[in-house]
Scaffold this motif. Structure first.
Motif, PDB file in Angstrom:
ATOM      1  N   ALA A 122      15.773   8.954 104.904  1.00 18.37           N
ATOM      2  CA  ALA A 122      15.306  10.018 104.019  1.00 18.37           C
ATOM      3  C   ALA A 122      15.604  11.382 104.624  1.00 18.37           C
ATOM      4  O   ALA A 122      15.964  12.319 103.914  1.00 18.37           O
ATOM      5  N   GLU A 123      15.476  11.515 105.919  1.00 20.08           N
ATOM      6  CA  GLU A 123      15.740  12.782 106.593  1.00 20.08           C
ATOM      7  C   GLU A 123      17.227  13.092 106.647  1.00 20.08           C
ATOM      8  O   GLU A 123      17.614  14.238 106.775  1.00 20.08           O
ATOM      9  N   ALA A 124      18.083  12.085 106.544  1.00 14.22           N
ATOM     10  CA  ALA A 124      19.520  12.278 106.647  1.00 14.22           C
ATOM     11  C   ALA A 124      20.112  12.916 105.393  1.00 14.22           C
ATOM     12  O   ALA A 124      21.267  13.279 105.384  1.00 14.22           O
ATOM     13  N   SER A 125      19.345  13.048 104.348  1.00 21.52           N
ATOM     14  CA  SER A 125      19.830  13.652 103.117  1.00 21.52           C
ATOM     15  C   SER A 125      20.250  15.085 103.378  1.00 21.52           C
ATOM     16  O   SER A 125      19.585  15.842 104.067  1.00 21.52           O
ATOM     17  N   THR A 126      21.392  15.477 102.820  1.00 22.99           N
ATOM     18  CA  THR A 126      21.910  16.823 103.046  1.00 22.99           C
ATOM     19  C   THR A 126      21.617  17.753 101.888  1.00 22.99           C
ATOM     20  O   THR A 126      22.130  18.869 101.846  1.00 22.99           O
ATOM     21  N   ASP A 127      20.803  17.329 100.934  1.00 22.08           N
ATOM     22  CA  ASP A 127      20.455  18.194  99.812  1.00 22.08           C
ATOM     23  C   ASP A 127      19.706  19.406 100.322  1.00 22.08           C
ATOM     24  O   ASP A 127      18.747  19.309 101.072  1.00 22.08           O
TER      25      ASP A 127
END
Length: 89
Positions: free
Chosen positions: A41-46
């Motif tokens: 979830a933290e890896a999202s680049t949004d």
């Protein structure tokens, strides 16, 4: 000087045992699975701004956008690359 602490000194000695998971898995297995989901979830680049350059080096030199002098090193100022003399530090 105080003695160095061991990593085991920081472990939570809670009431759960390693063998006591609800569905036959150990408490460590459940923790590892939760951490894996959290890292995805933290890896999202949004919403992450891309990195921007603040410095440029040209071995043959390049013109300063402010004064036109040909220099090897230029820094970003107000969206343009300027020499060290034109850069307001």
């Amino acid at each position: 000087m105080a003695e160095d602490a061991s990593l085991e000194d920081f472990l939570d000695g809670g009431d759960e045992s390693e063998d006591g998971g609800e569905n036959g898995t150990s408490a460590r297995d459940e923790t590892a699975e939760t951490e894996s989901e959290a890292s995805d979830a933290e890896a999202s680049t949004d919403g992450v701004d891309p990195a921007v350059t603040t410095y440029a080096w040209s071995p043959d030199g390049a013109a300063c956008a402010e004064c036109g002098e040909v220099v090897e090193r230029r820094w970003t100022q107000d969206g343009i690359l300027v020499c060290g003399a034109c850069k307001s530090w």
